[in-house]
Design a protein around this motif. Structure first.
Motif, PDB file in Angstrom:
ATOM      1  N   GLY A 569       0.841  -1.224  -0.100  1.00 35.86           N
ATOM      2  CA  GLY A 569       0.164   0.026   0.081  1.00 35.86           C
ATOM      3  C   GLY A 569       0.840   1.358  -0.165  1.00 35.86           C
ATOM      4  O   GLY A 569       0.536   2.194  -0.801  1.00 35.86           O
ATOM      5  N   ALA A 570       1.867   1.234   0.727  1.00 40.27           N
ATOM      6  CA  ALA A 570       2.847   2.257   0.969  1.00 40.27           C
ATOM      7  C   ALA A 570       3.394   2.710  -0.550  1.00 40.27           C
ATOM      8  O   ALA A 570       3.643   3.811  -0.990  1.00 40.27           O
ATOM      9  CB  ALA A 570       3.863   2.343   1.780  1.00 40.27           C
ATOM     10  N   SER A 571       3.788   1.575  -1.166  1.00 35.51           N
ATOM     11  CA  SER A 571       4.673   1.580  -2.464  1.00 35.51           C
ATOM     12  C   SER A 571       3.622   2.102  -3.528  1.00 35.51           C
ATOM     13  O   SER A 571       4.302   2.691  -4.374  1.00 35.51           O
ATOM     14  CB  SER A 571       5.163   0.102  -2.786  1.00 35.51           C
ATOM     15  OG  SER A 571       5.857   0.151  -4.112  1.00 35.51           O
ATOM     16  N   ALA A 572       2.335   1.779  -3.429  1.00 36.88           N
ATOM     17  CA  ALA A 572       1.361   2.076  -4.501  1.00 36.88           C
ATOM     18  C   ALA A 572       0.956   3.547  -4.219  1.00 36.88           C
ATOM     19  O   ALA A 572       0.149   4.083  -5.062  1.00 36.88           O
ATOM     20  CB  ALA A 572       0.225   1.480  -4.538  1.00 36.88           C
ATOM     21  N   HIS A 578      -7.370   2.981   2.828  1.00 37.54           N
ATOM     22  CA  HIS A 578      -7.381   1.761   1.603  1.00 37.54           C
ATOM     23  C   HIS A 578      -6.331   0.779   1.613  1.00 37.54           C
ATOM     24  O   HIS A 578      -6.762  -0.357   1.178  1.00 37.54           O
ATOM     25  CB  HIS A 578      -6.951   2.720   0.259  1.00 37.54           C
ATOM     26  CG  HIS A 578      -7.952   3.817   0.064  1.00 37.54           C
ATOM     27  ND1 HIS A 578      -7.502   5.009  -0.695  1.00 37.54           N
ATOM     28  CD2 HIS A 578      -9.332   3.986   0.424  1.00 37.54           C
ATOM     29  CE1 HIS A 578      -8.717   5.873  -0.629  1.00 37.54           C
ATOM     30  NE2 HIS A 578      -9.759   5.191   0.025  1.00 37.54           N
ATOM     31  N   THR A 579      -5.195   0.999   2.325  1.00 40.84           N
ATOM     32  CA  THR A 579      -4.442  -0.106   2.583  1.00 40.84           C
ATOM     33  C   THR A 579      -5.128  -1.073   3.453  1.00 40.84           C
ATOM     34  O   THR A 579      -4.788  -2.368   3.511  1.00 40.84           O
ATOM     35  CB  THR A 579      -3.081   0.508   3.187  1.00 40.84           C
ATOM     36  OG1 THR A 579      -2.400   1.378   2.322  1.00 40.84           O
ATOM     37  CG2 THR A 579      -2.219  -0.809   3.272  1.00 40.84           C
ATOM     38  N   ALA A 580      -5.961  -0.578   4.481  1.00 39.76           N
ATOM     39  CA  ALA A 580      -6.641  -1.393   5.483  1.00 39.76           C
ATOM     40  C   ALA A 580      -7.501  -2.489   4.992  1.00 39.76           C
ATOM     41  O   ALA A 580      -7.350  -3.845   5.224  1.00 39.76           O
ATOM     42  CB  ALA A 580      -7.428  -0.665   6.386  1.00 39.76           C
ATOM     43  N   LEU A 623      -5.808   1.466  10.958  1.00 41.74           N
ATOM     44  CA  LEU A 623      -5.402   2.331   9.683  1.00 41.74           C
ATOM     45  C   LEU A 623      -6.425   3.103   9.168  1.00 41.74           C
ATOM     46  O   LEU A 623      -6.344   3.972   8.350  1.00 41.74           O
ATOM     47  CB  LEU A 623      -5.012   1.140   8.777  1.00 41.74           C
ATOM     48  CG  LEU A 623      -3.687   0.741   8.844  1.00 41.74           C
ATOM     49  CD1 LEU A 623      -3.284  -0.315   7.766  1.00 41.74           C
ATOM     50  CD2 LEU A 623      -2.480   1.597   8.936  1.00 41.74           C
ATOM     51  N   THR A 624      -7.638   2.645   9.721  1.00 45.54           N
ATOM     52  CA  THR A 624      -8.897   3.453   9.115  1.00 45.54           C
ATOM     53  C   THR A 624      -9.623   4.415  10.047  1.00 45.54           C
ATOM     54  O   THR A 624     -10.755   4.912  10.097  1.00 45.54           O
ATOM     55  CB  THR A 624     -10.084   2.429   8.743  1.00 45.54           C
ATOM     56  OG1 THR A 624     -10.243   1.663   9.745  1.00 45.54           O
ATOM     57  CG2 THR A 624      -9.646   1.636   7.695  1.00 45.54           C
ATOM     58  N   PRO A 629     -16.234   6.415   7.370  1.00 46.74           N
ATOM     59  CA  PRO A 629     -17.233   5.552   6.662  1.00 46.74           C
ATOM     60  C   PRO A 629     -16.307   4.195   6.444  1.00 46.74           C
ATOM     61  O   PRO A 629     -16.958   2.975   6.180  1.00 46.74           O
ATOM     62  CB  PRO A 629     -17.324   6.252   5.433  1.00 46.74           C
ATOM     63  CG  PRO A 629     -17.398   7.772   5.898  1.00 46.74           C
ATOM     64  CD  PRO A 629     -16.210   7.760   6.874  1.00 46.74           C
ATOM     65  N   MET A 630     -15.013   4.499   6.094  1.00 43.97           N
ATOM     66  CA  MET A 630     -14.198   3.331   5.905  1.00 43.97           C
ATOM     67  C   MET A 630     -13.942   2.238   6.964  1.00 43.97           C
ATOM     68  O   MET A 630     -13.770   1.051   6.837  1.00 43.97           O
ATOM     69  CB  MET A 630     -12.673   3.585   5.341  1.00 43.97           C
ATOM     70  CG  MET A 630     -11.659   2.564   4.765  1.00 43.97           C
ATOM     71  SD  MET A 630     -12.514   1.772   3.385  1.00 43.97           S
ATOM     72  CE  MET A 630     -12.292   2.968   1.957  1.00 43.97           C
ATOM     73  N   LEU A 631     -13.968   2.939   8.298  1.00 44.33           N
ATOM     74  CA  LEU A 631     -13.878   2.260   9.427  1.00 44.33           C
ATOM     75  C   LEU A 631     -15.065   1.319   9.476  1.00 44.33           C
ATOM     76  O   LEU A 631     -14.899   0.201   9.888  1.00 44.33           O
ATOM     77  CB  LEU A 631     -13.762   3.198  10.381  1.00 44.33           C
ATOM     78  CG  LEU A 631     -13.806   2.703  11.950  1.00 44.33           C
ATOM     79  CD1 LEU A 631     -12.568   1.751  12.262  1.00 44.33           C
ATOM     80  CD2 LEU A 631     -13.630   3.694  13.150  1.00 44.33           C
ATOM     81  N   ALA A 632     -16.357   1.982   9.174  1.00 48.12           N
ATOM     82  CA  ALA A 632     -17.436   1.207   9.215  1.00 48.12           C
ATOM     83  C   ALA A 632     -17.370  -0.148   8.386  1.00 48.12           C
ATOM     84  O   ALA A 632     -17.845  -0.977   8.713  1.00 48.12           O
ATOM     85  CB  ALA A 632     -18.764   1.998   9.129  1.00 48.12           C
TER      86      ALA A 632
END
Length: 820
Positions: A569-572, A578-580, A623-624, A629-632
């Motif tokens: 995720g860090a490389s991209a 989003h990496t989560a 990470l979220t 919303p991403m955490l949910a």
């Protein structure tokens, strides 16, 4: 001869009664004796009872003497000897000048000869203690004679040299005096520990020979000081004196002599060894180091010779250990003067290894054990000296965690020294590790110690391989490859080699430690990080096929997979939230692996894998945190994974965690939509809770309604009631009252206590809330005396019907109890 009944002889009596009459007389006399005996026994019993009724006065006990007669005698004799010695000293120092040379010689000589000759008649009369005291006085007078001789006739002679010669002469004279007393006829035998037959007539006094041995400690040392011989000769004098004391201690039969000799050996030998060690450490050049080495070797020869003759194994082993360490110090000191400064330890290590060759010779078992322990001690100290280098090579790469992907270092040494200095003796440390590993592999053959030695060889070989890339300043890529090969080799050894259980566990631990160091080391480069994490994930996943390694390697593979997803995720360039989503692949894999392991009769790898998956899920949630919303979404996905795990029969309780995750996901989503209605948060909890309670009541009709429905009803009704009391509108209280009324009716219909009471309480409080404005208006309209009057009437009514109310309350309680 005939007797009468009283036992007197019938003399001069010619008439003897017939047997029948005599028998009657005897019976009458015996009856009288029995009566007298019964009377005496009765009197005795009365006396015993009288004595028991009154306290018996204590019998006075004579005081125990605090000092025995021989001890009192010895103290008196000692004091007498001391006083006479003090008087003689005072005479020599004060009254000496009032006499001429002839008078001085006559007085001192006469008194000395008299004191030395007096023990002979005393011994012949058996007065040994008195003889000891007088002999001690005589020995003290000989010292005063020597002092007087120097003060009167030899004033020009150097004092230190004269003291050396005088102490030697006195030692010889006292020894001859002690031996000569035993040769005189009529002198009693001495008190030896275990005297041999030829020693029975020797050494009648205990004092002269120990005194002679004590005086013998001074001649060589004082002579070396007198001639300004220098530190090497003074040290040699100490060691030679210690050697003489050692021989005396080993050969003497008298305990007093052995004690003095042992004290002298330890004292002089300890001083000589310390001085020789200091000279060796401070030596500049091979010549000075060789001279100090000769002195240390002399001390080692004395110690080993004593160990060879000592009867007690423990003492012999300790003495041999000391001798072995002195030999190592001697050889190491010489090599230290020849080798560079960073290689000093190698010289001492060579001496320690050389001791093992002597152990293989024909030595007494205690001596060989002592030399072996000496070699082990030297190797252990060398190993401790080398450990900092291993620590830098293993832990130094951790510094890249705070500055990842900042650039490839110049070489392997720079890679491991990002935040710590590199020890200057690292090359010698690598040699130390390799040498000790070789010694353990080649020397230890004992069946008990061999497995432990092989474990040590494994650790030392690993440490050597770990430090070599940095020692030789190899390239960064070669350093990574070397650590990777070391990790693979440790895992292969743990999986396939015939190792002991301890060695196998050690190999697995070493592989994990090396892989962690490799992972941190790879953080210097983005490409290296991705390649290393992929390789470590695949390596530990492949090793998990071995059942005995899976409890460790499977969680390690999942951990490195989690790190790999974060690195991808860090490389991209993805955001953390989003990496989560990619990180969640690890809990999924952990759940699938747990199913595989769980099917094999409860593998010990199941729980570690599930715990690692749970930790990866927590990482995804962390990470979220910044994106609700991403955490949910992540919480909901974690709930799905937990629900899938709960399908297994042995993981049913995980369903509670799944429900909690779904609820949290719902709450987070509602909070992200700015929903403030409490029912939106509570109803998603209430509905599943009531469904679970209904299923439980169907399976177990005897389950309490409080357990089945209480949590679900309280989760919605209580927060809604709190919100209704602060809500100025009518809709919420109306809906809440209707719901509470429905719950109350259902509880009454099905005879369930929890719905009946919870619904009734909520309905009552909601009704009071709605009636509160009107009650306030009524209270304001009434006079102030009306509320107290109403309260008084209520109390009177309750008091008048108290008993009936208690009966009614009991009936209500019984009805509620029967509902469940």
């Amino acid at each position: 001869m005939p007797y009468d009944v009283t036992g007197t002889t019938l003399r001069g009596m010619t008439h003897i009664p017939p047997p029948a009459d005599e028998l009657r007389l005897l019976d009458a006399e015996l009856r009288q004796l029995d009566a007298r005996r019964a009377q005496l026994l009765a009197r005795r019993a009365w006396l015993v009872a009288a004595l028991q009724a009154q306290p018996v006065p204590p019998v006075p006990v004579a005081p125990r003497p605090e000092a025995s007669a021989p001890r009192v005698q010895n103290v008196l004799l000692l004091l007498g000897g001391v006083l006479l010695t003090v008087a003689a000293t005072a005479f020599t120092l004060v009254s000496w000048g009032h006499l001429g040379i002839a008078g001085r010689a006559l007085v001192l000589g006469s008194v000395t000869l008299a004191a030395l000759a007096a023990p002979v008649p005393l011994l012949r009369r058996g007065l040994r203690s008195t003889a000891e005291s007088v002999a001690g006085l005589g020995l003290a007078l000989t010292v005063l004679d020597a002092y007087a001789l120097h003060a009167a006739a030899l004033t020009d002679v150097d004092g230190t040299g004269y003291a050396a010669a005088a102490s030697g002469v006195l030692a010889g004279v006292w020894a001859a005096y002690g031996r000569g007393l035993g040769l005189l006829p009529g002198v009693a035998s001495p008190a030896l520990d275990h005297p041999a037959p030829e020693q029975v007539r020797r050494l009648p006094l205990r004092l002269p020979l120990p005194a002679a041995l004590a005086a013998a400690q001074l001649p060589l040392l004082l002579w070396a000081i007198a001639v300004a011989a220098g530190p090497y000769w003074i040290t040699a004098a100490l060691l030679v004196t210690a050697g003489f004391d050692t021989m005396v201690a080993l050969r003497s039969a008298a305990r007093s002599v052995r004690v003095v000799a042992a004290v002298g050996a330890y004292g002089m030998g300890g001083g000589g060894v310390l001085a020789a060690g200091w000279l060796s450490w401070d030596a500049v050049g091979p010549g000075a180091a060789a001279r100090a080495g000769v002195l240390l070797t002399l001390g080692a020869v004395i110690a080993l010779g004593a160990a060879w003759r000592l009867p007690k194994p423990g003492t012999a082993t300790g003495t041999a250990l000391t001798g072995g360490l002195l030999l190592v110090a001697a050889l190491g000191g010489v090599l230290r003067a020849v080798l560079p400064g960073d290689w000093t330890v190698i010289g001492y290590l060579a001496g320690g290894v050389a001791l093992l060759a002597a152990v293989r010779g024909r030595l007494p078992e205690p001596v060989g054990r002592g030399l072996a322990w000496a070699s082990g001690a030297v190797q252990g100290l060398a190993l401790l000296w080398a450990l900092p280098v291993v620590g830098v090579a293993l832990l130094g790469p951790v510094g890249w965690a705070v500055r990842p992907w900042t650039g490839v270092p110049s070489d392997a040494r720079a890679a491991v020294t990002a935040d710590v200095p590199w020890p200057p003796y690292a090359a010698a440390a690598a040699v130390v590790l390799a040498v000790i590993a070789g010694v353990l592999a080649a020397v230890v053959r004992n069946a008990i110690w061999r497995p432990r030695a092989l474990t040590g060889v494994l650790v030392l070989t690993w440490a050597t391989a770990l430090v070599l890339p940095a020692v030789f300043e190899l390239s960064y890529e070669i350093g990574l490859s070397a650590q990777g090969i070391t990790t693979v080799a440790a895992l292969v050894a743990a999986a396939t080699a015939r190792l002991s259980p301890h060695a196998r566990v050690t190999a697995v631990v070493l592989s994990l430690a090396t892989s962690l160091s490799l992972a941190f080391l790879s953080l210097a480069s983005e490409t290296a990080t991705l390649v290393v994490l992929v390789a470590l994930t695949v390596l530990f996943a492949a090793a998990s096929w071995f059942a005995r390694l899976a409890p460790v390697t499977a969680p390690a593979a999942l951990a490195y997979a989690s790190a790999l997803t974060c690195a991808i995720g860090a490389s991209a360039g993805w955001r953390p939230e989003h990496t989560a989503l990619l990180v969640l692949a690890v809990p999924v894999a952990a759940a699938l692996l747990a199913v595989r392991f769980g099917g094999s009769s409860g593998s010990p790898a199941t729980v570690p894998v599930e715990v690692t998956g749970a930790v990866a899920g927590l990482l995804a949630v962390a990470l979220t945190v910044a994106d609700p919303p991403m955490l949910a979404l992540v919480l909901a996905l974690c709930g799905v994974i937990a629900a899938g795990t709960a399908v297994r029969s042995d993981r049913r309780p995980v369903g509670y965690a799944a429900a909690a995750l779904f609820v949290l996901a719902t709450w987070v989503r509602l909070a992200s939509w700015d929903v403030e209605t409490p029912e939106a948060y509570t109803l998603p909890v209430t509905v599943p809770a009531l469904l679970v309670g209904a299923l439980r009541r169907r399976r177990d009709p005897g389950a309490s309604s409080w357990t089945a429905y209480g949590p679900g009803l309280a989760a919605t009704l209580v927060p809604s009631l709190v919100a209704a009391w602060g809500d100025p509108h009518w809709l919420r209280p109306l809906l809440l009252g209707a719901a509470a009324l429905l719950v109350t009716l259902l509880g009454a219909r099905h005879h369930l206590q929890a719905p009946l009471l919870i619904g009734g309480v909520v309905l009552t409080l909601d009704a009071l809330h709605e009636l509160a404005p009107y009650l306030v208006q009524i209270a304001g309209a009434l006079p102030r005396w009306v509320p107290p009057a109403l309260a008084g009437l209520l109390l009177l009514a309750v008091g008048a019907t108290y008993e009936q109310r208690i009966r009614d309350a009991r009936r209500v309680r019984e009805v509620l109890d029967k509902m469940n």
